[in-house]
Design a protein around this motif. Structure first.
Motif, PDB file in Angstrom:
ATOM      1  N   ALA A  17       0.933  -1.264   0.006  1.00 63.72           N
ATOM      2  CA  ALA A  17       0.075   0.024   0.007  1.00 63.72           C
ATOM      3  C   ALA A  17       0.913   1.200  -0.011  1.00 63.72           C
ATOM      4  O   ALA A  17       0.491   2.278  -0.398  1.00 63.72           O
ATOM      5  N   THR A  18       2.102   1.184   0.598  1.00 66.33           N
ATOM      6  CA  THR A  18       2.755   2.442   0.591  1.00 66.33           C
ATOM      7  C   THR A  18       3.733   2.415  -0.817  1.00 66.33           C
ATOM      8  O   THR A  18       4.678   1.646  -1.112  1.00 66.33           O
ATOM      9  N   ALA A  19       3.180   3.540  -1.530  1.00 67.73           N
ATOM     10  CA  ALA A  19       3.827   3.768  -2.953  1.00 67.73           C
ATOM     11  C   ALA A  19       4.974   4.722  -2.726  1.00 67.73           C
ATOM     12  O   ALA A  19       4.559   5.722  -2.150  1.00 67.73           O
ATOM     13  N   SER A  20       6.236   4.935  -3.386  1.00 68.49           N
ATOM     14  CA  SER A  20       7.052   5.965  -3.083  1.00 68.49           C
ATOM     15  C   SER A  20       6.521   7.047  -3.943  1.00 68.49           C
ATOM     16  O   SER A  20       6.168   6.751  -5.067  1.00 68.49           O
ATOM     17  N   GLU A  21       6.992   8.240  -4.058  1.00 68.55           N
ATOM     18  CA  GLU A  21       6.780   9.257  -4.901  1.00 68.55           C
ATOM     19  C   GLU A  21       7.206   9.074  -5.862  1.00 68.55           C
ATOM     20  O   GLU A  21       8.441   8.830  -6.092  1.00 68.55           O
TER      21      GLU A  21
END
Length: 89
Positions: A17-21
């Motif tokens: 769920a945590t996508a990097s910029e």
């Protein structure tokens, strides 16, 4: 056992769920551009070895001088034209 499976699936889902910029970067792309070649070699010179001038000369040596002068002018003109065209290639 259920706690272990629940923890593992929670960690897995959290990692997905945590996508990097997204990284924004500027890239310079050089593309050759076709440029119209405008060459102006100038006016055509007056050559001294015209048919009328050679017919008017009575001495063969004077005719040879006119022919050599005309040839020198043509060689110079050819060099000018070659220099103008070489800039277009």
């Amino acid at each position: 056992m259920r706690l272990l499976i629940a923890t593992a699936s929670a960690l897995t889902l959290t990692a997905c769920a945590t996508a990097s910029e997204p990284t924004i970067r500027t890239v310079r792309v050089e593309v050759p551009v076709v440029v119209k070649c405008a060459t102006d070699p100038g006016p055509r010179p007056e050559y001294p070895d015209t048919d009328a001038a050679l017919a008017a000369v009575k001495d063969v040596f004077e005719a040879a001088k006119l022919v050599m002068a005309g040839r020198a002018l043509r060689i110079g003109r050819e060099a000018e034209l070659e220099a103008a065209v070489s800039g277009c290639r």
